[in-house]
Design an enzyme around this catalytic site. Structure first.
Site, PDB file in Angstrom:
ATOM      1  N   CYS A 171     -16.022  -7.836 -33.546  1.00 48.81           N
ATOM      2  CA  CYS A 171     -16.841  -7.941 -32.343  1.00 48.81           C
ATOM      3  C   CYS A 171     -15.903  -8.248 -31.182  1.00 48.81           C
ATOM      4  O   CYS A 171     -15.462  -9.375 -31.000  1.00 48.81           O
ATOM      5  CB  CYS A 171     -17.874  -9.057 -32.502  1.00 48.81           C
ATOM      6  SG  CYS A 171     -18.933  -9.256 -31.057  1.00 48.81           S
ATOM      7  N   LEU A 172     -15.563  -7.228 -30.438  1.00 44.96           N
ATOM      8  CA  LEU A 172     -14.609  -7.371 -29.346  1.00 44.96           C
ATOM      9  C   LEU A 172     -15.069  -6.487 -28.198  1.00 44.96           C
ATOM     10  O   LEU A 172     -15.111  -5.268 -28.334  1.00 44.96           O
ATOM     11  CB  LEU A 172     -13.216  -6.958 -29.853  1.00 44.96           C
ATOM     12  CG  LEU A 172     -12.022  -7.158 -28.937  1.00 44.96           C
ATOM     13  CD1 LEU A 172     -11.852  -8.621 -28.562  1.00 44.96           C
ATOM     14  CD2 LEU A 172     -10.759  -6.661 -29.616  1.00 44.96           C
TER      15      LEU A 172
END
Length: 183
Positions: free
Chosen positions: A85-86
């Site tokens: 999750c970036l």
């Protein structure tokens, strides 16, 4: 050759020339594995992770898909799937970025500055906010258990040797097993 294809090849070549160990998957250049070392001055220092990268047909206009193969304890990495999750990869990707940016900037920053308020691993996020020393200890345990450099190398050797067995080798091993009497 179309512009996205040239760009894919160029970015992959730049990544390989930046001393990253890259292993191609399936016969094309759209899927590959990269050995990623935990950044210095982080809880992940000394660990090595195998990262699966998949480049979409529209790369560089569409972001690559990135996932850790070996387990990592981090609020922004799904422990089971390895998904990351970036924001910069998932939402704010730009064709100005390349694969070297992913491995030299984006992933190191993710590990240096976890964001527990936007977790993929809720347990890690909660522990990080509630009990930082216990969180740090668990990160180090995961590094020792799942991210030892020799383990990453061994998994590469096992995988490629399994894939390289010829039909003759399978046949001969079958005959040996069949030929032995039961005790």
């Amino acid at each position: 050759m179309s512009s996205p294809s040239k760009r894919r090849e160029m970015d992959l070549m730049k990544l390989m020339m930046s001393d990253y160990k890259v292993e191609m998957l399936n016969d094309g250049i759209q899927e590959f594995l990269v050995d990623f070392h935990g950044p210095n001055e982080s809880l992940y220092q000394g660990g090595v992770w195998r990262v699966r990268v998949e480049l979409p047909d529209a790369y560089p206009y569409k972001s690559p898909s990135i996932g850790f193969i070996n387990k990592m304890y981090h609020p922004n990495v799904d422990e089971m799937s390895g998904s990351v999750c970036l924001d910069v990869i998932n939402q704010t990707w730009s064709p100005m970025f390349d694969l070297v940016n992913v491995f030299e900037v984006f992933l190191p920053q993710l590990l240096l500055y976890p964001n527990p308020s936007d977790p993929l691993n809720g347990e890690a996020a909660a522990l990080m906010m509630r009990d930082r020393p216990a969180y740090e200890q668990k990160v180090k345990e995961y590094c020792q258990k799942y991210a030892k450099p020799e383990d990453v190398e061994a998994s590469l050797g096992e995988k490629s040797s399994d894939e390289e067995l010829s039909e003759d080798e399978y046949d001969s091993s079958d005959e040996q097993v069949v030929g032995k009497p039961d005790p």
